[in-house]
Design a protein around this motif. Structure first.
Motif, short mmCIF file in Angstrom:
data_model
loop_
_atom_site.label_atom_id
_atom_site.label_comp_id
_atom_site.label_asym_id
_atom_site.label_seq_id
_atom_site.Cartn_x
_atom_site.Cartn_y
_atom_site.Cartn_z
N ASP A 9 0.72 -1.05 0.00
CA ASP A 9 -0.05 0.09 0.01
C ASP A 9 1.03 1.45 -0.08
OD1 ASP A 9 -2.71 -1.34 0.01
OD2 ASP A 9 -1.94 -1.77 2.18
N ILE A 10 0.61 2.27 -0.80
CA ILE A 10 1.34 3.44 -0.98
C ILE A 10 0.37 4.43 -0.15
CG2 ILE A 10 2.58 5.14 -2.37
CD1 ILE A 10 3.02 2.69 -4.11
N TYR A 11 0.77 5.30 0.74
CA TYR A 11 0.19 6.33 1.13
C TYR A 11 0.63 7.68 0.91
CZ TYR A 11 -1.68 2.70 3.83
OH TYR A 11 -2.27 1.26 4.41
N ILE A 12 0.07 8.79 0.26
CA ILE A 12 0.59 9.80 -0.35
C ILE A 12 0.07 10.94 0.48
CG2 ILE A 12 1.31 11.44 -2.38
CD1 ILE A 12 1.06 8.60 -4.03
N ALA A 21 5.52 10.15 0.65
CA ALA A 21 4.93 8.61 0.37
C ALA A 21 5.64 7.77 1.37
CB ALA A 21 5.09 8.20 -0.93
N ARG A 22 4.67 6.84 1.84
CA ARG A 22 4.83 5.67 2.53
C ARG A 22 4.55 4.34 1.90
NH1 ARG A 22 1.99 3.97 7.18
NH2 ARG A 22 3.03 2.53 8.34
N ALA A 23 5.33 3.55 1.41
CA ALA A 23 5.08 2.18 1.17
C ALA A 23 5.17 1.13 2.07
CB ALA A 23 6.06 2.07 -0.22
N VAL A 24 4.03 0.32 2.25
CA VAL A 24 4.22 -0.56 3.37
C VAL A 24 3.79 -1.87 2.76
CG1 VAL A 24 2.97 -1.37 5.33
CG2 VAL A 24 3.10 1.27 5.01
N LEU A 25 4.62 -2.99 2.89
CA LEU A 25 4.66 -4.32 2.27
C LEU A 25 4.03 -5.11 3.43
CD1 LEU A 25 6.97 -6.41 0.12
CD2 LEU A 25 6.08 -7.35 2.44
N ALA A 38 10.04 11.00 -0.76
CA ALA A 38 9.57 12.38 -0.66
C ALA A 38 10.01 13.20 -2.05
CB ALA A 38 10.28 13.32 0.51
N ALA A 39 9.31 14.17 -2.34
CA ALA A 39 9.63 14.99 -3.42
C ALA A 39 9.17 16.63 -2.93
CB ALA A 39 8.53 14.55 -4.61
N ARG A 40 9.87 17.31 -3.69
CA ARG A 40 9.54 18.76 -3.44
C ARG A 40 9.55 19.49 -4.68
NH1 ARG A 40 12.36 22.26 1.08
NH2 ARG A 40 10.35 22.38 1.80
N ILE A 51 2.95 14.59 -10.87
CA ILE A 51 4.64 14.34 -10.78
C ILE A 51 5.24 14.13 -9.33
CG2 ILE A 51 6.76 15.38 -11.40
CD1 ILE A 51 5.26 16.60 -13.82
N GLY A 52 4.78 15.18 -8.56
CA GLY A 52 5.41 14.80 -7.02
C GLY A 52 4.81 13.41 -6.55
N ASP A 53 3.83 13.01 -6.84
CA ASP A 53 3.22 11.73 -6.12
C ASP A 53 3.99 10.54 -6.76
OD1 ASP A 53 1.13 13.25 -5.08
OD2 ASP A 53 -0.44 12.49 -6.51
N GLU A 54 4.37 10.54 -7.99
CA GLU A 54 4.93 9.55 -8.84
C GLU A 54 6.41 9.55 -8.29
OE1 GLU A 54 2.65 10.05 -13.07
OE2 GLU A 54 4.66 11.07 -12.73
#
Length: 85
Positions: A9-12, A21-25, A38-40, A51-54
């Motif tokens: 699951d990816i939480y943005i 973003a946090r990716a949880v397996l 993270a993106a800025r 784009i920031g999400d990706e």
């Protein structure tokens, strides 16, 4: 052949020009491993949230992959037992 399924699951979240973003397996044995990214956005760039999400999601997945590899490496060391003198 046994099929296994692991879920990621990816939480943005977004806060102004920052995207996190946090990716949880989640494995079937209820264990979890998580990665963060993270993106800025540069203020001179057009605001395109996708784009920031990706970028943040890809970085979280990359971090997750490294952490999962670390877990596997630790498991290998534990299974190998103590080194012989």
């Amino acid at each position: 052949m046994e099929a296994k399924q692991w879920t990621v699951d990816i939480y943005i979240t977004e806060d102004g020009d920052d995207t996190h973003a946090r990716a949880v397996l989640r494995a079937p044995d209820a264990s979890t491993v998580a990665g963060r990214g993270a993106a800025r956005r540069n203020p001179v760039d057009r605001p395109i949230p996708e784009i920031g999400d990706e970028l943040a999601a890809s970085r979280a997945l990359e971090d997750l992959a490294i952490r999962l590899h670390d877990v596997a490496s630790e498991d290998i060391v534990q299974m190998a037992g103590p080194a012989e003198p």
